[in-house]
Design an enzyme around this catalytic site. Structure first.
Site, PDB file in Angstrom:
ATOM      1  N   TYR A  14      -2.635  -1.229  10.527  1.00  0.00           N
ATOM      2  CA  TYR A  14      -2.756  -1.946   9.251  1.00  0.00           C
ATOM      3  C   TYR A  14      -1.572  -1.617   8.340  1.00  0.00           C
ATOM      4  O   TYR A  14      -0.907  -2.516   7.811  1.00  0.00           O
ATOM      5  CB  TYR A  14      -4.070  -1.590   8.547  1.00  0.00           C
ATOM      6  CG  TYR A  14      -4.001  -1.788   7.057  1.00  0.00           C
ATOM      7  CD1 TYR A  14      -3.914  -3.055   6.515  1.00  0.00           C
ATOM      8  CD2 TYR A  14      -3.985  -0.691   6.185  1.00  0.00           C
ATOM      9  CE1 TYR A  14      -3.814  -3.241   5.129  1.00  0.00           C
ATOM     10  CE2 TYR A  14      -3.891  -0.862   4.826  1.00  0.00           C
ATOM     11  CZ  TYR A  14      -3.809  -2.134   4.300  1.00  0.00           C
ATOM     12  OH  TYR A  14      -3.699  -2.318   2.949  1.00  0.00           O
ATOM     13  N   HIS A  15      -1.306  -0.333   8.142  1.00  0.00           N
ATOM     14  CA  HIS A  15      -0.206   0.060   7.267  1.00  0.00           C
ATOM     15  C   HIS A  15       1.131  -0.434   7.817  1.00  0.00           C
ATOM     16  O   HIS A  15       2.028  -0.816   7.060  1.00  0.00           O
ATOM     17  CB  HIS A  15      -0.194   1.581   7.091  1.00  0.00           C
ATOM     18  CG  HIS A  15      -1.354   2.100   6.306  1.00  0.00           C
ATOM     19  ND1 HIS A  15      -2.399   2.771   6.897  1.00  0.00           N
ATOM     20  CD2 HIS A  15      -1.645   2.034   4.985  1.00  0.00           C
ATOM     21  CE1 HIS A  15      -3.288   3.104   5.969  1.00  0.00           C
ATOM     22  NE2 HIS A  15      -2.858   2.667   4.797  1.00  0.00           N
TER      23      HIS A  15
ATOM     24  N   LYS B  22       1.809  -3.943   6.708  1.00  0.00           N
ATOM     25  CA  LYS B  22       2.308  -3.997   5.336  1.00  0.00           C
ATOM     26  C   LYS B  22       3.798  -3.674   5.279  1.00  0.00           C
ATOM     27  O   LYS B  22       4.535  -4.229   4.454  1.00  0.00           O
ATOM     28  CB  LYS B  22       1.530  -3.032   4.451  1.00  0.00           C
ATOM     29  CG  LYS B  22       0.058  -3.382   4.268  1.00  0.00           C
ATOM     30  CD  LYS B  22      -0.112  -4.542   3.306  1.00  0.00           C
ATOM     31  CE  LYS B  22      -1.545  -4.646   2.821  1.00  0.00           C
ATOM     32  NZ  LYS B  22      -1.722  -5.697   1.816  1.00  0.00           N
TER      33      LYS B  22
ATOM     34  N   TYR C 284     -13.110  15.090   6.174  1.00  0.00           N
ATOM     35  CA  TYR C 284     -12.442  15.054   7.473  1.00  0.00           C
ATOM     36  C   TYR C 284     -11.407  16.173   7.550  1.00  0.00           C
ATOM     37  O   TYR C 284     -10.529  16.288   6.699  1.00  0.00           O
ATOM     38  CB  TYR C 284     -11.730  13.719   7.693  1.00  0.00           C
ATOM     39  CG  TYR C 284     -12.634  12.505   7.773  1.00  0.00           C
ATOM     40  CD1 TYR C 284     -14.022  12.625   7.847  1.00  0.00           C
ATOM     41  CD2 TYR C 284     -12.097  11.225   7.772  1.00  0.00           C
ATOM     42  CE1 TYR C 284     -14.838  11.514   7.916  1.00  0.00           C
ATOM     43  CE2 TYR C 284     -12.899  10.095   7.845  1.00  0.00           C
ATOM     44  CZ  TYR C 284     -14.275  10.240   7.914  1.00  0.00           C
ATOM     45  OH  TYR C 284     -15.076   9.130   7.979  1.00  0.00           O
TER      46      TYR C 284
ATOM     47  N   SER D 138      -1.168   3.739  10.432  1.00  0.00           N
ATOM     48  CA  SER D 138      -2.091   2.890  11.187  1.00  0.00           C
ATOM     49  C   SER D 138      -1.425   1.544  11.430  1.00  0.00           C
ATOM     50  O   SER D 138      -0.402   1.222  10.822  1.00  0.00           O
ATOM     51  CB  SER D 138      -3.399   2.672  10.411  1.00  0.00           C
ATOM     52  OG  SER D 138      -3.194   1.773   9.316  1.00  0.00           O
TER      53      SER D 138
ATOM     54  N   THR E 153       0.833  -1.198   0.000  1.00  0.00           N
ATOM     55  CA  THR E 153       0.000   0.000   0.000  1.00  0.00           C
ATOM     56  C   THR E 153       0.869   1.249   0.000  1.00  0.00           C
ATOM     57  O   THR E 153       1.952   1.271   0.596  1.00  0.00           O
ATOM     58  CB  THR E 153      -0.920   0.036   1.241  1.00  0.00           C
ATOM     59  OG1 THR E 153      -1.516   1.328   1.366  1.00  0.00           O
ATOM     60  CG2 THR E 153      -0.150  -0.255   2.522  1.00  0.00           C
TER      61      THR E 153
END
Length: 385
Positions: free
Chosen positions: A181-182, A185, A255, A179, A144
């Site tokens: 998640y990142h 990766k 946002y 994050s 990503t």
């Protein structure tokens, strides 16, 4: 070529399997259906109805005459991974089989640990299976663009030439993910580069931007072949949220200031990028990185583009940003590798006009407005004094 698509029931895995099959490759898909389970956990669903995997595979055979083999199981089960590779004998593996949502990984400790364990350990099991059974298999791994974060320098394609105290070296580009998640990766990328150096693996790491769109030439042939379209605040993308809000006459919820910039690409370009990577494999021992994106926009610019393309009035509303990220930043990404292999990108403005508004309008009765609102805050899972 024999290609195994991991996560082949997912948003990108399924249309990738169809695209590769349509291009003459022999395809197998593997999935544990965790993504469908996240919908049940969160009480959400794809805006576009999707069929179960068996129905999809049967429909593809009916439409195309091509057969796809299916394996049901989990990459965390190492014995299962070894068994599938020994049985199918892939020449290339496309790895989508990870928890992919930053907000999901930031819900709380449990979701952060699950994301890292699922993603990192599953990839390690796969690496060992390839190294021990057939190191010539080309692993195409979906990374990503979020691995890089938003550094105040140009983002190169995976590698960086560094000069320090009069000496030079080539090293992986420094990562600044936003994050858990990142971060998972990033760990994958480092593990895979290590495997290339010590085992001679051949890996293409595709640092992918935000994907938009819901149809490819293959999925459009039959409603049973449709892939999912996520719009909720956990798994949905900002573009999908804006398009749905425009169609429903709701304000586009930006946002913060809307200055956050990201790379994007059309789903048709995603599946073509995979094909190009599969058909032009990395060399033995090579950890090859492509930045898989075609355009970059700020969130505010995306809102403006949706407003300009939508045939009706659109309002914009700014919300407090639930994430911890820079409100304004430099963002310049090198992404020439896939174009050099022949990628001919689609443009976001064309996709909006061609399909997204119509797809949303046809399924607007399935929208849960509450699911559009952010529920996960980056500091919400941490107790502070």
């Amino acid at each position: 070529m024999r290609v195994l698509v991991l996560g082949g029931d997912g948003y990108l895995g399924w249309p990738t399997a169809l695209h590769l099959s349509d291009c003459g490759h022999q395809i197998a898909v593997l999935d544990n259906f965790a993504r469908r389970g996240y919908d049940e956990e969160l009480g959400v669903r794809s805006l576009v109805p999707i069929e179960d995997l068996d129905t999809r595979i049967a429909a593809w055979h009916e439409v195309s005459g091509q057969r796809i083999t299916a394996y049901t199981g989990d990459l965390l089960d190492a014995e299962f991974v070894y068994r599938v590779l020994a049985e199918f004998k892939p020449e290339a593996i496309v790895h989508f089989a990870e928890q992919r949502a930053a907000p999901y990984s930031m819900i709380d400790r449990q979701h952060a640990v699950y994301t890292q364990h699922n993603n990192v350990i599953g990839t390690l099991n796969l690496m060992y299976a390839v190294a021990e059974l057939d190191p010539s298999i080309h692993l195409v791994k979906l990374g990503t663009m979020g691995e890089y974060g938003t550094p105040n320098i140009d983002i190169e394609e995976g590698w960086l030439e560094v000069e320090h105290n009069g000496r030079k070296d080539r090293m992986l580009y420094p990562k600044k993910p936003g994050s858990f998640y990142h971060l998972s990766k990033v760990h994958d990328s480092h593990n895979l580069e290590f495997g290339c150096r010590i085992w001679g693996l051949r890996v293409t790491d595709l640092n992918q931007g935000i994907v938009y769109g819901q149809q490819t030439p293959q999925t459009a042939q039959d409603a049973r072949l449709a892939t999912r379209l996520d719009y909720d605040a956990v798994f949905g993308t900002v573009l999908n949220r804006f398009v749905i809000q425009a169609v429903l006459g709701e304000p586009l919820t930006v946002y913060g200031t809307g200055g956050q910039t990201r790379g994007l690409l059309d789903i048709r370009d995603t599946v073509e990028c995979i094909r190009l990577a599969v058909e032009h494999p990395a060399e033995a021992g090579e950890f090859r990185v492509f930045n898989q994106m075609t355009e970059s926009y700020s969130v505010g610019q995306i809102a403006q583009l949706v407003s300009e393309c939508f045939p009706g009035p659109v309002q914009v509303e700014h919300l407090e940003n639930p994430r911890v990220e820079q409100p304004e930043h430099y963002y310049n990404v090198k992404h020439t590798g896939l174009v050099g292999l022949g990628l001919q990108p689609h443009l976001l403005s064309d996709t909006l006009i061609e399909s997204l508004f119509d797809i949303v309008a046809a399924n607007k009765d399935r929208v849960d407005l509450n699911a559009l609102l952010p529920t996960v805050r980056w500091k919400g899972g941490v107790k502070t004094a």
